[in-house]
Write an enzyme that holds these catalytic residues in place. Structure first.
Site, mmCIF file in Angstrom:
data_model
loop_
_atom_site.group_PDB
_atom_site.id
_atom_site.type_symbol
_atom_site.label_atom_id
_atom_site.label_comp_id
_atom_site.label_asym_id
_atom_site.label_seq_id
_atom_site.Cartn_x
_atom_site.Cartn_y
_atom_site.Cartn_z
ATOM 1 C CB CYS A 113 -0.989 -0.120 1.038
ATOM 2 S SG CYS A 113 -2.162 -1.210 1.344
ATOM 3 C CG HIS A 249 -3.246 3.936 1.568
ATOM 4 N ND1 HIS A 249 -3.600 3.158 0.386
ATOM 5 C CD2 HIS A 249 -3.369 3.026 2.423
ATOM 6 C CE1 HIS A 249 -3.914 2.143 0.356
ATOM 7 N NE2 HIS A 249 -3.845 1.822 1.701
ATOM 8 C CG ASN A 279 -6.493 -0.454 0.909
ATOM 9 O OD1 ASN A 279 -5.728 -0.008 0.021
ATOM 10 N ND2 ASN A 279 -6.267 -0.970 2.257
HETATM 11 O O1 UT7 Z 1 -3.976 -0.571 3.449
HETATM 12 C C1 UT7 Z 1 -2.986 -1.395 4.172
HETATM 13 C C2 UT7 Z 1 -3.206 -1.156 5.426
HETATM 14 N N1 UT7 Z 1 -4.387 -1.479 6.068
HETATM 15 C C3 UT7 Z 1 -5.451 -0.833 7.004
HETATM 16 O O2 UT7 Z 1 -4.855 0.365 6.919
HETATM 17 C C4 UT7 Z 1 -6.518 -1.435 7.491
HETATM 18 C C5 UT7 Z 1 -6.345 -1.204 8.984
HETATM 19 N N2 UT7 Z 1 -7.458 -1.688 9.836
HETATM 20 C C6 UT7 Z 1 -8.657 -1.327 9.535
HETATM 21 O O3 UT7 Z 1 -9.058 -0.601 8.545
HETATM 22 C C7 UT7 Z 1 -9.675 -1.926 10.650
HETATM 23 O O4 UT7 Z 1 -8.897 -2.619 11.712
HETATM 24 C C8 UT7 Z 1 -10.592 -2.869 9.827
HETATM 25 C C9 UT7 Z 1 -11.584 -2.046 9.115
HETATM 26 C C10 UT7 Z 1 -9.868 -3.824 9.216
HETATM 27 C C11 UT7 Z 1 -11.575 -3.554 11.193
HETATM 28 O O5 UT7 Z 1 -12.012 -2.505 11.922
HETATM 29 P P1 UT7 Z 1 -11.886 -2.461 13.445
HETATM 30 O O6 UT7 Z 1 -12.689 -1.631 14.062
HETATM 31 O O7 UT7 Z 1 -10.368 -2.544 13.972
HETATM 32 O O8 UT7 Z 1 -12.401 -4.112 14.079
HETATM 33 P P2 UT7 Z 1 -11.967 -5.195 14.601
HETATM 34 O O9 UT7 Z 1 -11.059 -6.072 13.931
HETATM 35 O O10 UT7 Z 1 -11.368 -4.947 15.993
HETATM 36 O O11 UT7 Z 1 -13.263 -6.271 14.578
HETATM 37 C C12 UT7 Z 1 -14.280 -6.008 15.371
HETATM 38 C C13 UT7 Z 1 -15.457 -6.615 15.264
HETATM 39 C C14 UT7 Z 1 -15.012 -8.451 15.388
HETATM 40 O O12 UT7 Z 1 -15.851 -9.096 16.036
HETATM 41 P P3 UT7 Z 1 -16.028 -9.335 17.587
HETATM 42 O O13 UT7 Z 1 -14.696 -10.212 17.625
HETATM 43 O O14 UT7 Z 1 -15.694 -7.934 18.323
HETATM 44 O O15 UT7 Z 1 -17.008 -10.122 17.935
HETATM 45 C C15 UT7 Z 1 -14.983 -8.754 14.008
HETATM 46 O O16 UT7 Z 1 -14.998 -10.205 13.803
HETATM 47 O O17 UT7 Z 1 -15.836 -6.794 13.949
HETATM 48 C C16 UT7 Z 1 -16.000 -8.136 13.236
HETATM 49 N N3 UT7 Z 1 -15.972 -7.811 12.016
HETATM 50 C C17 UT7 Z 1 -17.047 -7.679 10.993
HETATM 51 N N4 UT7 Z 1 -18.435 -7.657 11.337
HETATM 52 C C18 UT7 Z 1 -19.183 -7.497 10.450
HETATM 53 C C19 UT7 Z 1 -14.663 -7.966 11.482
HETATM 54 N N5 UT7 Z 1 -15.067 -7.860 9.913
HETATM 55 C C20 UT7 Z 1 -16.670 -7.585 9.949
HETATM 56 C C21 UT7 Z 1 -17.398 -7.450 8.673
HETATM 57 N N6 UT7 Z 1 -18.797 -7.372 9.169
HETATM 58 N N7 UT7 Z 1 -16.936 -7.304 7.551
#
Ligand code: UT7
Length: 322
Positions: A113, A249, A279
């Site tokens: 990225c 980005h 992304n």
């Molecule tokens: O470009 C390269 C660099 N990459 C990035 O910059 C990405 C950086 N990270 C992010 O953008 C975020 O961390 C994400 C969008 C990937 C995830 O958001 P988050 O607020 O960090 O959520 P999380 O990973 O802490 O997950 C929270 C909850 C989890 O459920 P539990 O364990 O709390 O029950 C996940 O399983 O959200 C759940 N979850 C979803 N729920 C519905 C994860 N993906 C989804 C989904 N739909 N698609």
């Protein structure tokens, strides 16, 4: 002093637009979750048989027209991608042939990225050192080809597309008022490999799919992006308050907002396209620049900082005056 100045810009997005609602059919996810947590509303996916170099060549044709140049006016192509058509030759040489460029040289840069920031830095070095007068700098990706479609934590985030800039050597005074690239700042730390990677590759004789510890990457992103953006500005003798635009980005609106806040800048100084593109890895910055140029946000003379982070971890920023 030789400066690498933007002379043209263009982008290409594949025809197929995929709204968040499409993932609701196959995954336990909702449009509301994706919008709320990421800001993404839709993304484009390449058609069957449509490759990274196809999209890159389309973006280059538009950038060259915008610059009022033809392919043989260009000395070099630097193409940032992690999803090249083939293991070799480089996607850049394929683009060279597709746009009808019969001179110069072309190569790929792989920094996931952060790829476009790395490519800009390389292109700037080629121009400042006198190796090239005009360089096409491209970011192009088909991340839809490395998704695990059963993993809701990753497959809803990414999209395909390509963007390109034409950089040209022009004389500057060596001051922060010059047009062109003013300073760059690159970083990587391979100890974070497991936070974001593809679990296959040539050496393992598999293609693999993307794996990410999203929330951990998120934590690194805001701190590292603000620091690298401020480092690039400081090397140029400038500060955040001098900026007209941040072109970040486009991974997650919450990272974009967090970085702007950390830099003390309001969101009306930030170019945001994540809602429409998702992304697109190395393509996200040139796509955002091209869209912002086309809609009149970015104008000649504007001071911009662009920053990115991704797999590696690799991250960096470029300060430039458009
Ligand atoms: O470009 C390269 C660099 N990459 C990035 O910059 C990405 C950086 N990270 C992010 O953008 C975020 O961390 C994400 C969008 C990937 C995830 O958001 P988050 O607020 O960090 O959520 P999380 O990973 O802490 O997950 C929270 C909850 C989890 O459920 P539990 O364990 O709390 O029950 C996940 O399983 O959200 C759940 N979850 C979803 N729920 C519905 C994860 N993906 C989804 C989904 N739909 N698609």
């Amino acid at each position: 002093m030789r400066r690498a100045v933007v002379r043209g810009v263009g982008h290409y997005l594949p025809e197929r637009v995929v709204p968040n609602s499409e993932f609701e059919k196959t995954l336990e996810t909702t449009d509301e979750w994706i919008r709320g947590r990421t800001g993404i509303e839709r993304r484009h996916f390449a058609a069957e048989g449509e490759t990274t170099s196809d999209m890159a060549a389309r973006a280059c044709d538009i950038a060259l027209t915008n610059a009022g140049l033809t392919a043989n006016d260009i000395d070099a192509i630097v193409l940032a991608t992690s999803t090249a058509d083939l293991t070799f030759p480089s996607a850049a040489t394929m683009v060279q042939a597709k746009i009808g460029m019969e001179r110069g040289f072309a190569f790929d840069v792989q920094a996931v990225c952060a790829g476009f920031v790395y490519a800009l830095t390389n292109a700037n070095a080629l121009i400042v050192s006198g190796q090239a007068d005009r360089v096409l700098v491209i970011g192009a990706e088909t991340f839809s080809r490395i998704m695990d479609w059963t993993d809701r934590t990753t497959c809803v985030l990414f999209g395909d597309g390509a963007g390109a800039l034409v950089l040209e050597a022009q004389d500057g005074d060596g001051t922060p008022q010059d047009r062109g690239i003013l300073a760059t700042d690159l970083n990587s730390d391979g100890r974070y490999r497991d936070l974001l990677y593809v679990d296959g590759g040539v050496s393992t004789q598999t293609t693999g799919v993307l794996r990410m510890e999203g929330n951990q990457v998120f934590r690194h992103a805001v701190a590292k992006l603000a620091a690298t953006a401020e480092a690039a500005l400081s090397k140029a003798g400038l500060q955040a308050e001098d900026l007209d635009w941040i072109v970040p980005h486009q991974a997650n609106i919450r990272i974009i907002q967090g970085t702007a806040k950390k830099m003390g800048l309001p969101m009306d100084k930030v170019v945001v396209t994540v809602q429409d593109h998702g992304n697109t890895s190395a393509a996200s910055i040139p796509l955002a620049m091209s869209v912002a140029h086309a809609n009149g946000q970015i104008k000649q003379g504007d001071l911009i900082v662009t920053e990115a982070i991704g797999g590696g971890l690799a991250w960096g920023a470029v300060a430039l005056r458009w």
